[in-house]
Write an enzyme that holds these catalytic residues in place. Structure first.
Site, short mmCIF file in Angstrom:
data_model
loop_
_atom_site.label_atom_id
_atom_site.label_comp_id
_atom_site.label_asym_id
_atom_site.label_seq_id
_atom_site.Cartn_x
_atom_site.Cartn_y
_atom_site.Cartn_z
N LYS A 105 0.87 -1.18 0.00
CA LYS A 105 0.00 0.00 0.00
C LYS A 105 0.90 1.22 0.00
O LYS A 105 1.64 1.48 0.96
CB LYS A 105 -0.90 0.00 1.24
CG LYS A 105 -1.69 1.30 1.37
CD LYS A 105 -2.48 1.39 2.65
CE LYS A 105 -2.80 2.85 2.95
NZ LYS A 105 -3.55 3.04 4.19
N GLY A 166 -7.89 9.02 9.87
CA GLY A 166 -8.13 9.11 11.31
C GLY A 166 -9.17 10.14 11.71
O GLY A 166 -9.39 10.37 12.91
N ALA A 192 -9.47 5.37 4.30
CA ALA A 192 -9.41 6.50 5.25
C ALA A 192 -10.72 7.26 5.32
O ALA A 192 -11.38 7.49 4.31
CB ALA A 192 -8.28 7.47 4.93
N GLY A 193 -11.05 7.65 6.53
CA GLY A 193 -12.18 8.53 6.76
C GLY A 193 -13.40 7.88 7.37
O GLY A 193 -14.26 8.57 7.91
N ASN A 214 -8.75 1.67 9.79
CA ASN A 214 -8.00 1.30 10.98
C ASN A 214 -8.60 1.97 12.22
O ASN A 214 -9.16 1.32 13.09
CB ASN A 214 -6.53 1.69 10.81
CG ASN A 214 -5.64 1.20 11.94
OD1 ASN A 214 -6.10 0.80 13.01
ND2 ASN A 214 -4.35 1.22 11.74
N THR A 215 -8.55 3.31 12.24
CA THR A 215 -8.94 4.04 13.45
C THR A 215 -10.40 3.79 13.85
O THR A 215 -10.71 3.72 15.04
CB THR A 215 -8.69 5.54 13.25
OG1 THR A 215 -7.37 5.71 12.76
CG2 THR A 215 -8.83 6.31 14.56
#
Lengths: 263, 66
Positions: A105, A166, A192-193, A214-215
């Protein structure tokens, strides 16, 4: 073959049943990491590459002991890289680390406040990595022109951000992501987001091939339960996309027939 | 002799190989990758790659990240 197996996500020629890709950062410990990833059902798991902590307890378990490359497709990332050179160097180290595994990635960041991708450096790194035989899944902004260029350069997946890494703000420009998907011949994944399950479902309902997060899982109060919620959201969103939603209407349309109404 | 390892100086014996260094650090059998003076040295070449004074070595592994 079951319907689910027929609807596999294909990246660089390999088939995956799960369309949820997860990171391994920000967890309390390796036990929580392992349990959350198991609950997410993800088959592709991102990891970072960093200097080994010299002098640490040699018996301390390593991330790849709990997230085994035999069980998961490990997707090393270039998080923290701000130049093409650093990103390429990181990918080459990752390939050595993972015995020649070529899937990476690529993310080359612009600044620490936004972690927005620096597309000039990302394109430079893509050129080198593709020539060097890497299968590049690229984190990018939601610019349809840049996304098409990255695909033309040979990226195996294009991964526009939904919103800042994040931030948990969801998909802020679904229209751009739709335009990217219209012409893309490689999988488009939102990277993301995502903040909560509905964000993931929205991405899948739009027709995204997958979501990387992830977050949203790691920073939930109960990461393991959120991982399970995300697995369901991804599956629900995918099925809703395949099922085809009803058209939106301005006025009501009764679900019960008018015939036989008591008078 | 002194080498630079992951940004810090480290004393290793003269003529040590990368495998010797890995053993000295207690990292034998760990999943790591090694760069010597900005060049990746494949695992198969660790036993035959000798360190020299002031070499710069990076040893990396996989950690949590997204």
């Amino acid at each position: 073959m079951s319907e689910q197996a027929n609807d596999a996500l294909v990246i660089a020629g390999k088939r995956y049943n799960s369309r949820l890709l997860v990171g391994t950062g920000k967890y309390k410990d390796l036990d929580e990491t392992r349990d959350a990833i198991a609950a997410s059902g993800a088959e592709i798991v991102t990891v970072a590459v960093r200097r080994t902590n010299i002098g640490q307890n040699a018996d301390e378990p390593n991330l790849l002991d709990v997230i085994s490359p035999d069980k998961y497709t490990i997707l090393p990332n270039t998080a923290g890289c701000y130049t093409a050179d650093d990103a390429v160097r990181t990918c080459r180290l990752a390939r050595e680390l993972l015995d020649g595994h070529n899937l990476v990635k690529l993310e080359v960041l612009g600044d620490q406040k936004t972690l927005y991708p620096n597309m000039v450096e990302t394109i430079k790194a893509t050129e080198t990595l593709v020539k060097d035989g890497f299968d590049v899944m690229v984190y990018c902004n939601d610019d349809p022109i840049v996304a098409a260029q990255l695909e033309d350069m040979g990226c195996v997946a294009v991964m526009p951000l939904g919103s800042l890494i994040g931030s948990g703000l969801g998909i802020l420009n679904p229209h751009n992501i739709n335009i990217i998907m219209e012409s893309a011949k490689v999988p488009v994944l939102v990277d993301a987001g995502v903040g909560t399950a509905s964000d993931a479902a929205i991405a899948m309902e739009m027709g995204c091939e997958g979501v990387l997060m992830n977050t949203a899982i790691a920073a939930a109060k109960d990461p393991i339960m959120m991982a399970s919620a995300m697995r369901k959201a991804i599956e629900a969103g995918r099925e809703a996309y395949l099922a085809g939603r009803m058209p939106r209407k301005k006025y009501a349309s009764a679900s019960s027939p008018m015939d036989g109404l008591i008078k | 002799m002194q080498i630079n390892l992951n940004g810090d100086s480290l004393d290793v014996r003269d003529g040590a190989s990368l495998t010797d260094l890995v053993e000295q650090l207690g990292l034998s059998g760990k999943r790591i990758a090694i760069e010597l003076n900005m060049e990746i040295i494949p695992r198969s070449e660790h036993p035959t790659t000798q360190l020299a004074e002031n070499d710069t070595v990076e040893i990396v592994n996989a950690i949590g990240g997204g």
